[in-house]
Scaffold this active site. Structure first.
Site, mmCIF file in Angstrom:
data_model
loop_
_atom_site.group_PDB
_atom_site.id
_atom_site.type_symbol
_atom_site.label_atom_id
_atom_site.label_comp_id
_atom_site.label_asym_id
_atom_site.label_seq_id
_atom_site.Cartn_x
_atom_site.Cartn_y
_atom_site.Cartn_z
ATOM 1 N N TRP A 1 2.809 8.016 -2.410
ATOM 2 C CA TRP A 1 4.205 8.200 -2.860
ATOM 3 C C TRP A 1 4.234 9.160 -4.052
ATOM 4 O O TRP A 1 5.041 10.094 -4.092
ATOM 5 C CB TRP A 1 4.786 6.843 -3.259
ATOM 6 N N SER B 1 -10.753 -6.989 -4.801
ATOM 7 C CA SER B 1 -12.078 -7.000 -5.426
ATOM 8 C C SER B 1 -12.786 -5.661 -5.212
ATOM 9 O O SER B 1 -13.739 -5.348 -5.920
ATOM 10 C CB SER B 1 -12.909 -8.160 -4.863
ATOM 11 N N ASN C 1 -11.038 -2.767 -5.411
ATOM 12 C CA ASN C 1 -10.316 -1.748 -6.185
ATOM 13 C C ASN C 1 -11.027 -1.375 -7.489
ATOM 14 O O ASN C 1 -10.685 -0.363 -8.117
ATOM 15 C CB ASN C 1 -8.869 -2.176 -6.470
ATOM 16 N N ASP D 1 0.823 -1.207 0.000
ATOM 17 C CA ASP D 1 0.000 0.000 0.000
ATOM 18 C C ASP D 1 0.861 1.263 0.000
ATOM 19 O O ASP D 1 1.965 1.265 0.533
ATOM 20 C CB ASP D 1 -0.916 -0.032 1.237
ATOM 21 N N GLY D 2 0.318 2.316 -0.590
ATOM 22 C CA GLY D 2 0.974 3.629 -0.524
ATOM 23 C C GLY D 2 1.505 4.154 -1.845
ATOM 24 O O GLY D 2 2.179 5.185 -1.869
ATOM 25 N N ASN D 3 1.190 3.479 -2.945
ATOM 26 C CA ASN D 3 1.668 3.956 -4.253
ATOM 27 C C ASN D 3 1.137 5.361 -4.564
ATOM 28 O O ASN D 3 1.858 6.213 -5.086
ATOM 29 C CB ASN D 3 1.200 3.023 -5.382
ATOM 30 N N GLU E 1 1.921 -13.726 12.235
ATOM 31 C CA GLU E 1 2.435 -12.516 12.867
ATOM 32 C C GLU E 1 2.183 -11.350 11.923
ATOM 33 O O GLU E 1 2.223 -11.515 10.701
ATOM 34 C CB GLU E 1 3.949 -12.651 13.127
#
Ligand code: IPE
Ligand code: IPE
Ligand code: MG
Length: 226
Positions: free
Chosen positions: A20, A61, A63, A15-17, A193
């Site tokens: 950025w 699904s 997006n 995540d985070g494109n 984890e």
């Protein structure tokens, strides 16, 4: 019970494109393109660090709710990514696997994916890509299939999940600072984890994976025991 220090199966919510790109005043598509480079780096790093299976969340699904232009950019990048990386995957012994319902994509992409699945099928390590993937949908599909087979149990649902042939999920990483699962591997994460990192996906590199694996090695997994 002592656990191996290196996870066999790592999953990443990449995540985070968009953020950025926004930080750099670039179009979102550039963020996705750099995100593809981060995937390349991470696949290599997994090989070097001994991770047998990497599962990445590439398109959910949900997006499809994004603007048409962004979806088209993502599809273009997907085509290019496969073209540019298939040879390396074959050479490096990486088996491609897809989770999610990729039949919803354009027919040329479906064909390209099927060709890639076939050409990489003998690889000893796995890159599983989640495409048009939603975990709730996957669980519902698996439960319905188990019911048709006449036996709805934890084991029979699990055997019908898209991930049935993958090792159990050990470590789930999400980048970009968001702390949620966004409908990714809900079942599989039961005893995984989790590590949430502040780095934006296009900036993710080997050092971030190493840091996550170091933290994983420090964790004590108990599975409800003591
Ligand atoms: C993740 O980056 C890539 C996809 C969901 C395809 P985003 O596009 O969600 O980036 P942000 O969350 O808007 O920064
Ligand atoms: C999850 O990220 C999906 C992928 C990384 C492909 P999103 O950016 O779509 O998730 P939300 O909307 O922030 O929960
Ligand atoms: Mg996002």
């Amino acid at each position: 019970m002592s656990e191996p220090a290196t996870p066999r199966h790592v999953a990443i919510i990449m995540d985070g494109n968009g953020r950025w790109a926004k930080n750099k005043r670039l179009p979102r598509a550039m963020g996705h393109r750099e995100g593809g480079e981060a995937v390349r780096r991470t696949v290599k790093a997994c090989a070097r660090l001994g991770v047998e299976c990497l599962t990445i969340y590439a398109f959910s699904s949900e997006n499809w709710k994004r603007e048409e232009e962004e979806i088209a950019d993502l599809m273009k990048l997907m085509r290019r990514f496969i073209e540019a990386n298939l040879g390396d995957m074959v050479e490096q012994g990486v088996r491609l696997k897809i989770i999610g319902d990729y039949s919803a994509f354009d027919p040329d992409i479906v064909e390209q994916l099927e060709d890639a699945l076939e050409r990489t099928k003998d690889g000893s390590r796995t890159l599983a890509v989640a495409l048009n993937y939603g975990s709730q949908q996957e669980i519902a599909r698996a439960a319905a299939k188990a019911a048709r087979q006449g036996d709805v149990t934890v084991a029979s649902i699990e055997a019908n999940l898209d991930t049935a042939d993958l090792p159990p999920l050990d470590l789930l990483i999400r980048t970009s600072g968001e702390v949620r699962l966004s409908n990714f591997l809900l079942w599989q994460a039961a005893y995984a984890e989790m590590i949430f990192m502040d780095v934006l996906w296009p900036d993710f590199g080997e050092e971030h994976l190493e840091a996550a694996l170091d933290e994983f090695a420090q964790r004590e997994r108990r599975y409800g025991g003591r």
